[in-house]
Scaffold this motif. Structure first.
Motif, short mmCIF file in Angstrom:
data_model
loop_
_atom_site.label_atom_id
_atom_site.label_comp_id
_atom_site.label_asym_id
_atom_site.label_seq_id
_atom_site.Cartn_x
_atom_site.Cartn_y
_atom_site.Cartn_z
N ARG A 146 0.86 -1.19 0.00
CA ARG A 146 0.00 0.00 0.00
C ARG A 146 0.90 1.24 0.00
N ILE A 147 0.75 2.04 -1.05
CA ILE A 147 1.63 3.19 -1.25
C ILE A 147 0.82 4.47 -1.35
N VAL A 148 1.29 5.51 -0.68
CA VAL A 148 0.71 6.85 -0.81
C VAL A 148 1.74 7.74 -1.48
N SER A 149 1.32 8.45 -2.51
CA SER A 149 2.21 9.37 -3.23
C SER A 149 1.79 10.81 -2.96
N LEU A 150 2.74 11.64 -2.55
CA LEU A 150 2.42 13.00 -2.15
C LEU A 150 2.58 14.03 -3.26
N ILE A 151 3.03 13.59 -4.43
CA ILE A 151 3.28 14.55 -5.50
C ILE A 151 3.09 13.87 -6.86
N PRO A 152 2.52 14.58 -7.85
CA PRO A 152 2.19 13.98 -9.15
C PRO A 152 3.34 13.29 -9.88
N SER A 153 4.54 13.84 -9.81
CA SER A 153 5.66 13.21 -10.53
C SER A 153 5.93 11.81 -9.99
N VAL A 199 4.31 31.36 -32.10
CA VAL A 199 3.97 31.33 -30.68
C VAL A 199 3.14 30.07 -30.44
N PHE A 200 3.59 29.22 -29.51
CA PHE A 200 2.95 27.92 -29.31
C PHE A 200 2.66 27.67 -27.83
N GLN A 201 1.68 26.85 -27.60
CA GLN A 201 1.35 26.44 -26.22
C GLN A 201 1.54 24.94 -26.08
N LEU A 202 2.25 24.54 -25.03
CA LEU A 202 2.50 23.12 -24.78
C LEU A 202 1.79 22.68 -23.50
N ASN A 203 1.44 21.41 -23.46
CA ASN A 203 0.86 20.82 -22.26
C ASN A 203 1.81 21.01 -21.08
N THR A 204 1.31 21.65 -20.03
CA THR A 204 2.15 21.96 -18.87
C THR A 204 2.84 20.73 -18.30
N ASP A 205 2.10 19.64 -18.14
CA ASP A 205 2.66 18.44 -17.52
C ASP A 205 3.78 17.84 -18.37
N LEU A 206 3.57 17.78 -19.70
CA LEU A 206 4.59 17.20 -20.57
C LEU A 206 5.87 18.03 -20.55
N ALA A 207 5.71 19.33 -20.47
CA ALA A 207 6.88 20.20 -20.57
C ALA A 207 7.57 20.46 -19.24
N SER A 208 6.86 20.22 -18.13
CA SER A 208 7.45 20.63 -16.86
C SER A 208 7.50 19.57 -15.77
N ARG A 209 6.77 18.47 -15.93
CA ARG A 209 6.72 17.48 -14.86
C ARG A 209 7.85 16.45 -15.01
N PRO A 210 8.74 16.38 -14.04
CA PRO A 210 9.90 15.48 -14.13
C PRO A 210 9.56 14.01 -13.91
N GLY A 211 8.98 13.40 -14.95
CA GLY A 211 8.60 12.00 -14.87
C GLY A 211 8.75 11.30 -16.20
N PRO A 212 8.12 10.16 -16.37
CA PRO A 212 8.27 9.33 -17.57
C PRO A 212 7.86 10.01 -18.87
#
Length: 315
Positions: free
Chosen positions: A62-69, A283-296
């Motif tokens: 049973r795991i609890v994760s405190l942050i999205p990454s 001028v372009f807009q990128l998905n925030t999570d893809l561009a900034s979230r340090p994960g897979p």
């Protein structure tokens, strides 16, 4: 400053991978090899980002994760069924929305304890919550503080740390190898972009009235370097606040925003019609999570960035 705080948390925050039928068949045919492998991986001793040695005696159920990454990493490693608690900011993969929320920056200690986790995945950005972590540990819950990431190397370290803690080290190694391979493919494609053809890019992390961008020493700066693009704020370090006038003077070839503000509003700012990127509709807009979230999914962010800046090269 409230707006930037939201973006900043998104930057610190972090692909669900479900077990296939073939894996299930193999599991039945060979007598639970996955369980045997996990059992063999423990006990394990890990030096975490808080500087403490975390001793994990048995496979966490049973795991609890405190942050999205951390959550995204856990799901990418096939640990989705073990996640019993997640932060209010988690929304990927979609199935995580069914998991109990435990709060945001100020997580609910009592709620976490009630979920009876074996392991809590904390993050280096949460060092200020020492009292809460102490309460969890006093309740007999293991807390592993995963390192903050300012580079791809750091992201790989985070993935391997979680993989080792959960007894899926082989999966974490494979995931990191896959990310490295995809990143190398992008680097090879970028080799055709000579220095004189490289575009200068301004990345807007947080929009007006308090505009922030990314300087050197951040993984977003590294993302630009990978695809042979020049960071307009590359002479500065970390997350940098900018004035609208200073951005006009930079006159970037391309503007990329990961803020929620609409592109239409950005283009209407006073004097911005003189910026090359605005004049040439770059001028372009990128998905925030893809561009900034340090994960897979970070490599997906690099690819999206590359396709926006150099569409002919990265088709």
């Amino acid at each position: 400053m409230k707006k930037f705080t939201t973006i900043w948390l998104s930057l610190l925050l972090v692909m669900g991978v479900l077990a296939g039928c073939a894996a299930e068949t193999d599991h039945k045919a060979t007598g639970s090899p996955n369980k045997e492998t996990a059992t063999a991986a423990f006990p394990v001793s890990i030096q975490d980002a808080a500087g403490k040695t975390v001793e994990i005696k048995e496979e966490p159920k049973r795991i609890v994760s405190l942050i999205p990454s951390n959550t995204e990493i856990a799901y990418a490693l096939g640990l989705g069924d073990s996640i019993v608690g997640r932060s209010d900011s988690d929304h990927y993969p979609k199935e995580v929305e069914k998991v109990e929320k435990i709060g945001g920056v100020e997580f609910n200690v009592e709620k976490i304890i009630s979920l009876k986790p074996d392991l809590v995945l904390a993050h280096g950005s949460q060092m200020g919550a020492k009292e809460g972590f102490n309460q969890l540990e006093e309740a007999g819950i293991q807390v592993l503080t995963v390192n903050e990431a300012t580079s791809f190397k750091d992201v790989y370290k985070s993935i391997n740390m979680i993989g080792e803690a959960a007894g899926v080290k082989e999966k974490s190694t494979k995931l990191v190898d896959e990310m490295k391979s995809k990143l190398n493919d992008l680097k090879k494609k970028a080799e055709v972009i000579s220095e004189d053809k490289q575009k200068t890019v301004f990345v807007e992390v947080s929009g007006a009235p308090e505009i922030y961008t990314t300087g050197k020493g951040t993984f977003m700066d590294e993302m630009l370097s990978v695809i042979h693009a020049k960071n307009a704020a590359g002479d500065q370090t970390g997350w940098v606040q900018m004035t609208e006038e200073s951005i006009i003077k930079l006159n970037p070839d391309v503007i990329v925003t990961i803020d929620d503000a609409s592109l239409a509003d950005l283009k209407k700012r006073d004097g911005w019609n003189a910026i090359k990127a605005v004049k040439e509709k770059q001028v372009f807009q990128l998905n925030t999570d893809l561009a900034s979230r340090p994960g897979p999914r970070l490599v997906e962010g690099v690819e999206a960035l590359a396709k926006s800046i150099y569409p002919d090269t990265f088709k």
